[in-house]
Every structure is written in C-alpha cells, then in structure tokens.
Design a protein around this motif. Sequence first.
Motif, PDB file in Angstrom:
ATOM      1  N   GLN A  51       0.830  -1.205   0.000  1.00 46.79           N
ATOM      2  CA  GLN A  51       0.000   0.000   0.000  1.00 46.79           C
ATOM      3  C   GLN A  51       0.870   1.263   0.000  1.00 46.79           C
ATOM      4  OE1 GLN A  51      -3.249  -0.481  -0.221  1.00 46.79           O
ATOM      5  NE2 GLN A  51      -3.744   1.688  -0.381  1.00 46.79           N
ATOM      6  N   LYS A  52       1.980   1.212   0.738  1.00 46.83           N
ATOM      7  CA  LYS A  52       2.878   2.368   0.782  1.00 46.83           C
ATOM      8  C   LYS A  52       3.497   2.625  -0.582  1.00 46.83           C
ATOM      9  CE  LYS A  52       6.835   4.246   3.316  1.00 46.83           C
ATOM     10  NZ  LYS A  52       7.848   3.984   4.371  1.00 46.83           N
ATOM     11  N   LYS A  53       3.941   1.559  -1.258  1.00 50.29           N
ATOM     12  CA  LYS A  53       4.517   1.715  -2.592  1.00 50.29           C
ATOM     13  C   LYS A  53       3.476   2.234  -3.583  1.00 50.29           C
ATOM     14  CE  LYS A  53       8.041  -1.875  -2.027  1.00 50.29           C
ATOM     15  NZ  LYS A  53       8.501  -3.220  -2.457  1.00 50.29           N
ATOM     16  N   LEU A  54       2.236   1.761  -3.442  1.00 54.67           N
ATOM     17  CA  LEU A  54       1.169   2.221  -4.329  1.00 54.67           C
ATOM     18  C   LEU A  54       0.899   3.706  -4.108  1.00 54.67           C
ATOM     19  CD1 LEU A  54      -1.031   1.426  -6.392  1.00 54.67           C
ATOM     20  CD2 LEU A  54      -2.537   0.931  -4.471  1.00 54.67           C
ATOM     21  N   ASN A  55       0.845   4.141  -2.859  1.00 59.07           N
ATOM     22  CA  ASN A  55       0.624   5.549  -2.547  1.00 59.07           C
ATOM     23  C   ASN A  55       1.768   6.421  -3.054  1.00 59.07           C
ATOM     24  OD1 ASN A  55      -1.782   4.955  -1.321  1.00 59.07           O
ATOM     25  ND2 ASN A  55      -0.997   5.052   0.768  1.00 59.07           N
ATOM     26  N   GLU A  56       2.996   5.905  -2.932  1.00 54.92           N
ATOM     27  CA  GLU A  56       4.140   6.655  -3.429  1.00 54.92           C
ATOM     28  C   GLU A  56       4.072   6.814  -4.945  1.00 54.92           C
ATOM     29  OE1 GLU A  56       7.513   4.541  -2.039  1.00 54.92           O
ATOM     30  OE2 GLU A  56       7.440   5.379  -0.006  1.00 54.92           O
ATOM     31  N   ALA A  57       3.640   5.744  -5.639  1.00 54.54           N
ATOM     32  CA  ALA A  57       3.508   5.825  -7.089  1.00 54.54           C
ATOM     33  C   ALA A  57       2.431   6.835  -7.478  1.00 54.54           C
ATOM     34  CB  ALA A  57       3.175   4.448  -7.657  1.00 54.54           C
ATOM     35  N   LYS A  58       1.311   6.825  -6.742  1.00 54.18           N
ATOM     36  CA  LYS A  58       0.239   7.783  -7.023  1.00 54.18           C
ATOM     37  C   LYS A  58       0.710   9.215  -6.775  1.00 54.18           C
ATOM     38  CE  LYS A  58      -3.686   4.740  -6.025  1.00 54.18           C
ATOM     39  NZ  LYS A  58      -4.846   4.485  -5.111  1.00 54.18           N
ATOM     40  N   ALA A  59       1.449   9.408  -5.671  1.00 50.30           N
ATOM     41  CA  ALA A  59       1.948  10.746  -5.351  1.00 50.30           C
ATOM     42  C   ALA A  59       2.946  11.225  -6.393  1.00 50.30           C
ATOM     43  CB  ALA A  59       2.585  10.739  -3.968  1.00 50.30           C
ATOM     44  N   SER A  60       3.793  10.315  -6.858  1.00 53.13           N
ATOM     45  CA  SER A  60       4.761  10.680  -7.892  1.00 53.13           C
ATOM     46  C   SER A  60       4.069  11.054  -9.190  1.00 53.13           C
ATOM     47  CB  SER A  60       5.730   9.520  -8.136  1.00 53.13           C
ATOM     48  OG  SER A  60       6.441   9.208  -6.971  1.00 53.13           O
ATOM     49  N   ALA A  61       3.020  10.279  -9.533  1.00 50.95           N
ATOM     50  CA  ALA A  61       2.266  10.589 -10.752  1.00 50.95           C
ATOM     51  C   ALA A  61       1.570  11.941 -10.634  1.00 50.95           C
ATOM     52  CB  ALA A  61       1.249   9.479 -11.016  1.00 50.95           C
ATOM     53  N   ALA A  62       1.018  12.211  -9.427  1.00 53.34           N
ATOM     54  CA  ALA A  62       0.344  13.502  -9.219  1.00 53.34           C
ATOM     55  C   ALA A  62       1.340  14.656  -9.286  1.00 53.34           C
ATOM     56  CB  ALA A  62      -0.364  13.494  -7.867  1.00 53.34           C
ATOM     57  N   ALA A  63       2.545  14.439  -8.714  1.00 48.38           N
ATOM     58  CA  ALA A  63       3.564  15.489  -8.757  1.00 48.38           C
ATOM     59  C   ALA A  63       4.027  15.741 -10.182  1.00 48.38           C
ATOM     60  CB  ALA A  63       4.740  15.090  -7.869  1.00 48.38           C
ATOM     61  N   LEU A  64       4.189  14.661 -10.951  1.00 49.96           N
ATOM     62  CA  LEU A  64       4.587  14.808 -12.354  1.00 49.96           C
ATOM     63  C   LEU A  64       3.533  15.554 -13.152  1.00 49.96           C
ATOM     64  CD1 LEU A  64       6.601  14.124 -14.597  1.00 49.96           C
ATOM     65  CD2 LEU A  64       5.393  11.949 -14.915  1.00 49.96           C
ATOM     66  N   LYS A  65       2.266  15.207 -12.890  1.00 54.93           N
ATOM     67  CA  LYS A  65       1.165  15.883 -13.581  1.00 54.93           C
ATOM     68  C   LYS A  65       1.131  17.370 -13.230  1.00 54.93           C
ATOM     69  CE  LYS A  65      -3.822  15.583 -14.286  1.00 54.93           C
ATOM     70  NZ  LYS A  65      -5.074  14.860 -13.911  1.00 54.93           N
ATOM     71  N   ALA A  66       1.374  17.687 -11.953  1.00 50.70           N
ATOM     72  CA  ALA A  66       1.369  19.083 -11.517  1.00 50.70           C
ATOM     73  C   ALA A  66       2.522  19.855 -12.142  1.00 50.70           C
ATOM     74  CB  ALA A  66       1.461  19.152 -10.002  1.00 50.70           C
ATOM     75  N   SER A  67       3.685  19.209 -12.255  1.00 50.06           N
ATOM     76  CA  SER A  67       4.827  19.903 -12.855  1.00 50.06           C
ATOM     77  C   SER A  67       4.610  20.164 -14.336  1.00 50.06           C
ATOM     78  CB  SER A  67       6.093  19.073 -12.648  1.00 50.06           C
ATOM     79  OG  SER A  67       5.995  17.830 -13.311  1.00 50.06           O
ATOM     80  N   VAL A  68       3.970  19.191 -15.019  1.00 46.66           N
ATOM     81  CA  VAL A  68       3.657  19.389 -16.443  1.00 46.66           C
ATOM     82  C   VAL A  68       2.671  20.523 -16.616  1.00 46.66           C
ATOM     83  CG1 VAL A  68       2.593  18.314 -18.452  1.00 46.66           C
ATOM     84  CG2 VAL A  68       4.207  17.017 -17.054  1.00 46.66           C
ATOM     85  N   SER A  69       1.656  20.555 -15.725  1.00 49.43           N
ATOM     86  CA  SER A  69       0.674  21.648 -15.792  1.00 49.43           C
ATOM     87  C   SER A  69       1.347  22.991 -15.522  1.00 49.43           C
ATOM     88  CB  SER A  69      -0.439  21.407 -14.772  1.00 49.43           C
ATOM     89  OG  SER A  69      -1.093  20.188 -15.019  1.00 49.43           O
ATOM     90  N   GLY A  70       2.328  23.022 -14.587  1.00 46.28           N
ATOM     91  CA  GLY A  70       3.030  24.260 -14.281  1.00 46.28           C
ATOM     92  C   GLY A  70       3.858  24.758 -15.452  1.00 46.28           C
ATOM     93  N   MET A  71       4.452  23.791 -16.202  1.00 47.80           N
ATOM     94  CA  MET A  71       5.242  24.172 -17.369  1.00 47.80           C
ATOM     95  C   MET A  71       4.361  24.772 -18.456  1.00 47.80           C
ATOM     96  SD  MET A  71       7.832  20.911 -17.584  1.00 47.80           S
ATOM     97  CE  MET A  71       8.517  21.484 -19.154  1.00 47.80           C
ATOM     98  N   ARG A  72       3.116  24.266 -18.566  1.00 49.73           N
ATOM     99  CA  ARG A  72       2.205  24.790 -19.585  1.00 49.73           C
ATOM    100  C   ARG A  72       1.733  26.196 -19.256  1.00 49.73           C
ATOM    101  NH1 ARG A  72      -1.608  19.428 -20.589  1.00 49.73           N
ATOM    102  NH2 ARG A  72      -0.028  18.192 -21.704  1.00 49.73           N
ATOM    103  N   SER A  73       1.669  26.495 -17.941  1.00 52.48           N
ATOM    104  CA  SER A  73       1.154  27.805 -17.532  1.00 52.48           C
ATOM    105  C   SER A  73       2.278  28.756 -17.127  1.00 52.48           C
ATOM    106  CB  SER A  73       0.177  27.632 -16.370  1.00 52.48           C
ATOM    107  OG  SER A  73       0.811  26.989 -15.286  1.00 52.48           O
ATOM    108  N   GLU A  74       3.433  28.633 -17.802  1.00 52.17           N
ATOM    109  CA  GLU A  74       4.575  29.493 -17.473  1.00 52.17           C
ATOM    110  C   GLU A  74       4.305  30.948 -17.793  1.00 52.17           C
ATOM    111  OE1 GLU A  74       8.007  28.014 -19.390  1.00 52.17           O
ATOM    112  OE2 GLU A  74       8.431  26.536 -17.840  1.00 52.17           O
TER     113      GLU A  74
END
Length: 392
Positions: free
Chosen positions: A312-335
């Motif tokens: 469960q911890k590894k799954l949560n870490e993967a979800k958090a990493s995916a969410a962080a990656l998605k947020a960073s991509v969104s931030g790059m689009r709204s530069e």
Amino acid sequence: MAVQWVLVCHGLVTLLVVISFLCGQWPIFQGTFIERIHYFLTFGAYDYFLRFVGAVFGSKGTNAMLSVEYFCCDRPNPILQIIYLAIIGGTYYLIANSSFEYIPGYYLSGVHRYTSLLAVGVGVLLFLLTSFSDPGTVKADNVSKYISAYPYDGIIYSEKECSTCKIPKPARSKHCSVCDRCVARFDHHCGWMNNCIGERNTRYFMAFLLWHFLLCIYGTVTIGLVLAGQLKELRVSYILTVYYGIDNSFRSLAPHVVQWLLASYNTQILLMVFLAIVSLLLAGFFGYHANLCLTNTTTNETFKWQDYLSWQKKLNEAKASAAALKASVSGMRSEGNTPKSKWRAFFRKSPLEDMQVVKNNIYDKGFFQNLLEIVFPPSTRSSLFQTKSKSG
C-alpha cells in the motif's frame, strides 16, 4: 578465582547463544550481530555441515541428511516434546537432588518440597493439553461455522478455496504444511508442542507460557533463598569479618561471599542462572503473544499486514509521484501566468508527506472483547448459541 571467571564467561556465552537462537529473528535485533548469530545457528552452520557430509560421503550421505531434516522439520514428530520432558524432568531432579536437603531452611518451610512438585505437574499438564488439543481443524462439515465466526475483511482475507483441502477457506485460517490441515485463526506451528496453535488452543498455549515463566521465577527465588539461608545458618559473613579481618561492608564482603558460594554450591548457582535466563526468554515470548492476543492479531497475520502495508505504501508513493509529475507538467504549460513565490514552493509539503498507510484490523474489537475471544473462541460460542436456538 580463575575458575569463577570461567564460569561467568561460560554463562554469558550461553546466554548470548540462547538469545540469538530463540530471539535473533525479532525486529529489535534486525541488523545486529545477534541476527547474524541466529542466521549462522539456524541456517549457516547446517549448510556448511551439509556440504561437509556431501564432500565426505557423497550424494548418499546428503540424501540421508535431507531425509532426517524432512522428518524433523517438515512432518509431525515428538522429538521436541521428548526434549521438553527431559529438560523439565532433569531440571527438577537436579534441584531436588541438590537443594531439597536444605528445605526446610532458614527462609523456607518444608511445604516447598510439595508445592514445587505440584507446580511442575501443572506445567506438564498444560503442555499435554496444548499438545494434544484440537487447534481448530477446519473440515467440510464445520467450515460454515468458522466462516460465520470470522468474516472476510476484504483486505488481507477474501473468499477463496484451500488448494489442498478443496474446501472454502475461512478468514484467518491457514493450511499448515507440517500437519497437512487447515487451522482456524492460525497463529503458528509449534514444534515444541508438535501441534498447531490456533483458535481453540491459543488459551492453553498462553497459559503454558505464563505458568512456565512463573515456574522459572519460583525456582530462581527458591534456590536463592536456599543459598541465603545457608549463608545465614553458617554465619559466613561473621566468619569473614571476625576471623579473616575483611571489612564489614557489602563492597568488601560480596566478592568473598560469591567465591564461597561458587566453590560450595556451584550446582545450585548454575541452576539458578539457567532458570533466570529461561524466565527472561519466556517473559519476552509471552509478552509478544499477549500483545497479539490483546490486539486480536496472530503471528501469521503480522506477516500478512507487513506485506499489505508495504504494498500500500509503494502504491501511494507511485500515485503521489504521478500527481507530482502531472502538476509539474501543468506548471510548465502555464509558465506565461504570474510566477509563484519561490519561498512558497520551497516550504510546500511533498505529496508523499500527506500519504498515510493505515492498518484497518476489523478483528480488533477492544481489550476486553479480544481477551474474551481467546478464552472463549467464537466458533465454540456460536455452536452453543445455535444449539440453544434449535432447542428453543
């Protein structure tokens, strides 16, 4: 004085080996030299011995050793039961032979000759009760009773069939590879009992551990009082101070008193140290299982929960990493938008810090109810209730 130091070193080495062998796999010793000694004693030494037998006697010798290993470790056998009876019988004989002549004594009455025998008898009775009682064998004719007693939690237990018995597998049960049977609320297979510890005999097993802990404490204190009585009756302190001119203080007298005891009562001291060490080991083992009982968890389930929480911890870490990656991509689009404060970004918590893994044990119903389930197993109570309802 050299002999006394040899005995002390022997006792310390014995204590280290016993603790490493019995407790080396505990989490508290993980990564320590005690864990490495445990590995050597339980696996490394045998592996080297097996290689030695193979080199000297060839494949026939290796196969013979593997056959002995299969009989001793993978199939029910009475070897450890016989060893237990030999240990408790031999220890009681040595105590009776070496110490009963001093009972009654200065601090002990003669009743301890009989209470000690009664205490050992109760210990053997609890041993036999745990060894030969049904741990809660799951069969086709009683599987529905265990399924109703232990509902599936949908986390570490789900509805499925035992691949060996070909019957539905109740929650909290496990097929014991040694006994070749499914056991309800399976805790572990105990080689000392030559039996599984399950729903119906956990209470006897806990009583066995507690009673033998108290028995060892009783033996240690009794032998200690025998030795103290001899010191008093023979006036050892008086002789040392008056005739040998030793200062009448604990610091001055203690080494000489210990030296006299080791020289005159070495058997009693060795027995007392042995009982004290075993009582400490039993206290730790009983405390571990008492904690499991009070939280309504089994030894088998601790490993299941560890695997589940890790996954469960590894799954949560993967979800958090995916969410962080998605947020960073969104931030790059709204530069092109208004830049955010670097200080705010620096102090912002990582998504991983908000992720919590919770152990949701539905079988933990509180201190009193958990204890009640050990003393009065749910399957036995449900059968009683069913009998009453049918008769009504």
